[in-house]
Design an enzyme around this catalytic site. Structure first.
Site, PDB file in Angstrom:
ATOM      1  CE  LYS A  69      -1.468   1.848   3.658  1.00 21.40           C
ATOM      2  NZ  LYS A  69      -1.640   2.989   3.967  1.00 21.40           N
ATOM      3  CG  ASN A  70       2.809   2.808   3.473  1.00 23.66           C
ATOM      4  OD1 ASN A  70       1.295   2.914   3.654  1.00 23.66           O
ATOM      5  ND2 ASN A  70       3.009   2.409   4.748  1.00 23.66           N
ATOM      6  CG  ASP A 126       3.287   1.560   9.187  1.00 25.06           C
ATOM      7  OD1 ASP A 126       2.932   2.747  10.709  1.00 25.06           O
ATOM      8  OD2 ASP A 126       3.269   1.789   8.220  1.00 25.06           O
ATOM      9  NE  ARG A 159       0.228  10.782   9.815  1.00 23.26           N
ATOM     10  CZ  ARG A 159      -0.205  10.053   9.283  1.00 23.26           C
ATOM     11  NH1 ARG A 159       0.060   8.913   9.467  1.00 23.26           N
ATOM     12  NH2 ARG A 159      -1.561  10.140   9.162  1.00 23.26           N
ATOM     13  CB  CYS A 189      -4.120   6.794  10.986  1.00 24.26           C
ATOM     14  SG  CYS A 189      -4.905   5.199   9.826  1.00 24.26           S
ATOM     15  NE  ARG A 207      -6.889   4.688   5.138  1.00 23.24           N
ATOM     16  CZ  ARG A 207      -6.001   5.251   5.922  1.00 23.24           C
ATOM     17  NH1 ARG A 207      -5.610   4.555   6.707  1.00 23.24           N
ATOM     18  NH2 ARG A 207      -5.142   5.598   4.774  1.00 23.24           N
TER      19      ARG A 207
END
Length: 419
Positions: A22-23, A306, A122, A117, A398
């Protein structure tokens, strides 16, 4: 709103294929905006964040076509709008990644300040300061970043903090800038490296990815290409941790052990037997209870934030006491209260959690608060006595492709039900 129902107590066993990261896929889809012809991205996971990115690009007029073999063709030649609206950006922080490509390719962008999230602040200051240094005119008003420029100019940029999305945004912008850019204190994550490789496949001139100094020599244009996204190291780590917690044996396929060295080391310290090949990892924890392990999160190549929530779940049922120190996000212990509802023994003091392993957890109704917290609650449910109901699982969708289906194929008693 859907829920997951889990009956714990089954050791996981079998093989599981890991999805694309995903990232990595989200910045790569944003970077497709830099091309002057269509781009095909392969190994795309079926995730809500990918769907949101497609909505975002489609709303700009970009043509998208979903192909077979988990591929998406992105044709940026049809773009006719340069705005990322709040309605989409509020649900996915990665939407900020269209800012750099829009500026570099089209000289303008209007992007909502991001959401995502609720795991901590951030700020996007690093993104904006870097783009301003490259010649962009930026104004933040009414919740939107309004940016304009002629052709960006290469600059030496020293980032105040290590930021993955900041590094990615500036690297994409610099790819079409005039002259050479040097990004210092850059993020070293594998997903940043994957983005650099994708940009290079389009014709970018980049060196130093994977180190804290990335050098980008701007080029006049970038061309379309076909590119396969790297495997998801966090999904891989989540399944391996689930195997360790349940006393099972799981082999993850289509992955890359080199992306998970810090995680695999901690799993071995917990007592697991780990074997690896070029594109697979096998973990065996049969007939053994995991040992409690201390960990401290930090940017790559250190232990990833994570994976913190998943390892906290492991420590909840491990032998001994462990200390977990979270250094990346200040609000990333929101899963603690939910784990305690299941009988976990956890004490919080600032950014440190002390976890005393208990003989067993007990199933309970719990609520997911963010993506990785969702994973920790599912893992806790896999070892708990009785039924665990995980609510607000839109978070898990997600970042994990069909997690209940993959776990069920490994023997887990898990199902999704409508609320």
């Amino acid at each position: 709103m859907n829920k997951l129902i889990i009956e714990g107590g089954v050791p996981l066993a079998g093989d599981v294929r890991v999805s694309g990261a995903k990232n990595a896929v989200l910045p790569i889809m944003a970077a497709a905006l830099l091309a002057d012809s269509p781009v095909t991205v392969e190994n795309v996971p079926h995730l809500h964040d990918v769907t949101t990115t497609m909505e975002l690009l489609g709303g700009m007029g970009v043509s998208l076509m979903v192909g077979d073999k988990m591929s998406i063709e992105v044709d940026p030649g049809t773009i006719d709008a340069y705005r990322a609206p709040y309605e989409l950006v509020k649900t996915m922080r990665a939407s900020i990644l269209v800012l750099g490509p829009l500026l570099a390719r089209h000289g303008r962008a209007e992007v909502s300040l991001p959401g995502g999230c609720a795991i901590g602040t951030r700020p996007v200051d690093v993104h904006l300061q870097g783009l301003e240094a490259m010649g962009a005119e930026i104004e933040v008003r009414e919740g939107y970043i309004h940016a304009r420029c002629s052709r960006l100019k290469g600059r030496r940029i020293v980032m105040d903090v290590v930021t993955v999305t900041g590094t990615e945004n500036l690297m994409m912008a610099a790819a079409l800038a005039e002259g050479t850019s040097v990004l210092e204190n850059a993020a070293r994550e594998p997903e940043v490296v994957d983005l650099a490789r994708f940009l290079r496949a389009m014709g970018a001139e980049i060196e130093g990815e994977g180190t804290d100094t990335i050098v980008i020599h701007g080029v006049p244009h970038l061309s379309g290409t076909r590119y396969r996204v790297l495997p998801d190291r966090i999904e891989t780590g989540t399944f391996l941790t689930a195997a360790a917690m349940t006393g099972g044996r799981v082999k993850t396929l289509a992955t890359d052990p080199e992306l998970l060295e810090s995680v695999l080391l901690k799993l071995e310290q917990a007592g697991a037997r780990v074997n690896t090949g070029a594109d697979w990892i096998e973990l065996d924890m049969r007939d053994r209870r995991p040992k409690a392990i201390d960990l401290r999160t930090a940017p790559y190549p250190a232990f990833p934030t994570d994976m913190q929530a998943q390892f906290m779940a492991l420590n909840c049922v491990a032998e001994g006491t462990a200390h977990i120190i979270e250094t990346v996000f200040e609000n990333r212990f929101m899963h603690v209260q939910e784990l305690m509802r299941m009988g976990a023994d956890i004490q919080l003091e600032g950014h440190t959690a002390m976890v005393r392993g208990v003989d067993h957890l007990t199933g309970a109704p719990v609520m997911a608060t963010d993506l990785r917290a969702s994973a920790s609650l599912i893992l806790a449910g896999l070892v708990a006595r009785g039924e665990t109901r995980v609510d607000r699982i839109y978070h898990i969708d997600r970042g994990y492709e069909g997690i209940e289906e993959k776990l069920a194929r490994l023997g887990a008693r898990i199902r999704r039900i409508p609320a």
